[in-house]
Design a protein around this motif. Structure first.
Motif, mmCIF file in Angstrom:
data_model
loop_
_atom_site.group_PDB
_atom_site.id
_atom_site.type_symbol
_atom_site.label_atom_id
_atom_site.label_comp_id
_atom_site.label_asym_id
_atom_site.label_seq_id
_atom_site.Cartn_x
_atom_site.Cartn_y
_atom_site.Cartn_z
ATOM 1 N N GLU A 157 0.863 -1.171 -0.305
ATOM 2 C CA GLU A 157 -0.134 -0.180 -0.042
ATOM 3 C C GLU A 157 1.261 1.399 -0.337
ATOM 4 O OE1 GLU A 157 -2.933 0.452 -0.250
ATOM 5 O OE2 GLU A 157 -4.420 -1.792 0.528
ATOM 6 N N LYS A 158 1.583 1.554 1.086
ATOM 7 C CA LYS A 158 2.797 2.708 0.862
ATOM 8 C C LYS A 158 3.624 2.446 -0.529
ATOM 9 C CE LYS A 158 4.092 2.336 5.926
ATOM 10 N NZ LYS A 158 5.140 2.682 6.677
ATOM 11 N N ALA A 159 3.859 1.156 -1.532
ATOM 12 C CA ALA A 159 4.716 1.311 -2.476
ATOM 13 C C ALA A 159 3.646 2.373 -3.104
ATOM 14 C CB ALA A 159 4.790 0.317 -3.138
ATOM 15 N N ILE A 160 2.116 1.778 -3.502
ATOM 16 C CA ILE A 160 1.777 2.259 -4.598
ATOM 17 C C ILE A 160 1.393 3.939 -4.236
ATOM 18 C CG2 ILE A 160 -0.641 2.964 -5.741
ATOM 19 C CD1 ILE A 160 -1.186 -0.892 -4.454
ATOM 20 N N ALA A 161 1.061 4.424 -2.954
ATOM 21 C CA ALA A 161 0.772 5.815 -2.400
ATOM 22 C C ALA A 161 1.935 6.222 -3.206
ATOM 23 C CB ALA A 161 0.665 5.729 -1.562
ATOM 24 N N ALA A 162 3.327 5.774 -2.966
ATOM 25 C CA ALA A 162 4.650 6.709 -2.774
ATOM 26 C C ALA A 162 4.668 6.354 -5.033
ATOM 27 C CB ALA A 162 5.455 6.190 -2.933
ATOM 28 N N LEU A 163 4.261 5.685 -5.340
ATOM 29 C CA LEU A 163 4.212 5.186 -6.643
ATOM 30 C C LEU A 163 3.388 6.793 -7.300
ATOM 31 C CD1 LEU A 163 4.704 1.906 -7.486
ATOM 32 C CD2 LEU A 163 6.593 3.581 -7.839
ATOM 33 N N GLU A 164 2.354 6.487 -7.077
ATOM 34 C CA GLU A 164 0.946 7.540 -7.550
ATOM 35 C C GLU A 164 1.426 9.028 -6.875
ATOM 36 O OE1 GLU A 164 -2.388 6.098 -5.237
ATOM 37 O OE2 GLU A 164 -2.948 4.888 -6.675
ATOM 38 N N THR A 177 6.266 6.858 -16.041
ATOM 39 C CA THR A 177 5.943 5.591 -17.145
ATOM 40 C C THR A 177 5.936 4.763 -16.234
ATOM 41 O OG1 THR A 177 6.259 7.128 -19.297
ATOM 42 C CG2 THR A 177 6.030 4.630 -18.911
ATOM 43 N N SER A 178 6.904 4.597 -15.953
ATOM 44 C CA SER A 178 8.119 3.370 -14.867
ATOM 45 C C SER A 178 7.432 3.189 -13.797
ATOM 46 C CB SER A 178 9.551 3.364 -14.816
ATOM 47 O OG SER A 178 9.887 2.528 -13.433
ATOM 48 N N ALA A 179 6.796 4.466 -12.835
ATOM 49 C CA ALA A 179 5.837 4.430 -11.754
ATOM 50 C C ALA A 179 4.437 3.467 -12.274
ATOM 51 C CB ALA A 179 5.623 5.913 -11.460
ATOM 52 N N LYS A 180 3.942 3.858 -13.263
ATOM 53 C CA LYS A 180 2.832 3.095 -13.726
ATOM 54 C C LYS A 180 2.592 1.760 -13.966
ATOM 55 C CE LYS A 180 0.331 7.166 -16.064
ATOM 56 N NZ LYS A 180 0.647 7.754 -17.561
ATOM 57 N N ALA A 181 3.919 1.457 -14.334
ATOM 58 C CA ALA A 181 3.953 -0.052 -14.542
ATOM 59 C C ALA A 181 4.299 -0.878 -13.092
ATOM 60 C CB ALA A 181 5.093 -0.263 -15.515
ATOM 61 N N LYS A 182 5.014 -0.040 -12.780
ATOM 62 C CA LYS A 182 5.218 -0.206 -11.107
ATOM 63 C C LYS A 182 3.746 -0.265 -10.279
ATOM 64 C CE LYS A 182 10.423 0.086 -9.421
ATOM 65 N NZ LYS A 182 10.279 -0.163 -11.378
ATOM 66 N N ALA A 186 2.142 -3.574 -8.183
ATOM 67 C CA ALA A 186 1.626 -3.296 -6.374
ATOM 68 C C ALA A 186 0.405 -3.790 -6.907
ATOM 69 C CB ALA A 186 1.997 -2.209 -6.576
ATOM 70 N N ARG A 187 -0.743 -2.999 -7.163
ATOM 71 C CA ARG A 187 -1.817 -3.888 -7.398
ATOM 72 C C ARG A 187 -2.314 -5.516 -7.679
ATOM 73 N NH1 ARG A 187 -6.102 -0.499 -8.026
ATOM 74 N NH2 ARG A 187 -6.951 -1.997 -9.809
ATOM 75 N N ASP A 188 -1.949 -6.200 -8.660
ATOM 76 C CA ASP A 188 -1.087 -7.457 -8.926
ATOM 77 C C ASP A 188 -1.254 -8.511 -7.960
ATOM 78 O OD1 ASP A 188 -1.503 -9.347 -11.205
ATOM 79 O OD2 ASP A 188 0.129 -9.916 -10.513
ATOM 80 N N GLN A 189 0.006 -7.573 -6.808
ATOM 81 C CA GLN A 189 0.739 -7.818 -5.843
ATOM 82 C C GLN A 189 -0.852 -7.723 -4.854
ATOM 83 O OE1 GLN A 189 3.217 -9.538 -5.419
ATOM 84 N NE2 GLN A 189 3.596 -10.092 -2.947
ATOM 85 N N LEU A 190 -1.641 -7.151 -4.753
ATOM 86 C CA LEU A 190 -2.806 -7.124 -3.489
ATOM 87 C C LEU A 190 -3.426 -7.704 -4.097
ATOM 88 C CD1 LEU A 190 -3.077 -2.915 -2.968
ATOM 89 C CD2 LEU A 190 -1.999 -5.307 -1.370
#
Length: 296
Positions: A157-164, A177-182, A186-190
């Protein structure tokens, strides 16, 4: 008044003041004696600290780069970059060193150190061209600490917030672009975590709890690879508790959106084994969810 008289008058001492002055003089004379056991205090007061030698900022910075790139010694490199900030705190080299300190920490697997240095960089230099990269390093540090789906996903969840945050603040940067891929990773992980828990409940024959987990995947993580299995598991769980219409809808939506999926073949065979056909109920939450996302 002559200079001689002025000098004598300036240093003349009244009889009343002689007592205190004599006492102060005695104390000052006694100071060297008080330190006889460890050396003269006077020497300590007058001694120079020869341990600090200021060096040019670019020299220290380049030494840090050498240690990082050639020697792969991230800790030693970090010490050099920190020394630039210590000796030349307001220089352009200090700004560059702070960013390189974050990068060296990241390369060395010190993610907390990277987050700390990069956060400081973004705070001190928000308008810098390198601020986007510093923000990305924060996000990447969180992302690289994502645990497997069997564990708590707070870090995800922290990773997604930071990437967003990278995408929001720097949408036109190469890092967005790289952040969107990540983010998708991360969403796939959740989604994988939800599927794990759903399958656990299904094994315990707690189908209602399992359906709730699969429903989360379908409603919140439709773009992940787990949505196909989630629709199959919904077909399976709804049939198990006798809610046939929802089972048929789940199978029909799965077939409509993922006709070549192995999960659709399993769902189709499961429905057919009960003498039924996949049939979509347009009023079902499953159908409405996919239409809302433009996938139905």
């Amino acid at each position: 008044m002559s200079a001689q008289r002025m000098t004598r008058g300036y240093f003349s001492v009244s009889p009343r003041a002689r007592g205190p002055l004599q006492a102060v003089t005695f104390i000052m004379l006694a100071l060297p004696l008080a330190g006889c056991g460890t050396g003269s205090l006077w020497d300590k007061f007058t001694a120079k600290d020869d341990t600090f030698v200021e060096e040019p900022a670019d020299k220290i910075y380049n030494e840090g780069l050498y240690l990082m790139n050639e020697k792969k010694d991230m800790k030693a490199a970090n010490r050099k970059f920190e020394e630039v900030d210590r000796q030349h705190p307001y220089s352009e080299w200090a700004r560059k060193s702070l960013l390189m300190s974050a990068y060296a920490s990241y390369q060395g697997g010190d993610f907390d150190g990277c987050i700390g240095a990069a956060t400081r960089y973004v705070t001190l230099h928000p308008g810098s061209p390198d601020a986007a990269y510093a923000q990305y390093l924060i996000a990447a540090s969180h992302y690289d600490q994502i645990p497997d789906t069997s564990r708590d996903q707070a870090r995800t969840e922290k990773a997604i917030a930071a990437l967003e945050e990278v995408v929001r603040k720097y949408p036109n940067s190469e890092y967005a672009t790289s952040a969107k891929a990540k983010i998708e990773g991360a969403r796939d992980q959740l989604a994988g975590k939800e599927m794990n828990v759903g399958r656990y409940y299904a094994q315990k024959r707690d189908y209602t709890a399992a359906i709730n987990r699969y429903k989360t995947v379908v409603t919140q993580y439709q773009t992940t690879r787990h949505v196909e299995e989630a629709l199959f598991r919904l077909t399976e769980a709804y049939l198990a508790i006798g809610i046939v219409g929802e089972a048929q809808t789940a199978a029909a939506v799965l077939g409509h959106n993922f006709p070549d999926s192995r999960w659709y073949k399993d769902a189709y065979n499961l429905v057919k084994s009960g003498g039924l056909e996949p049939s979509e109920n347009q009023g079902s939450w499953i159908s409405r969810t996919f239409k809302k996302m433009g996938l139905g």
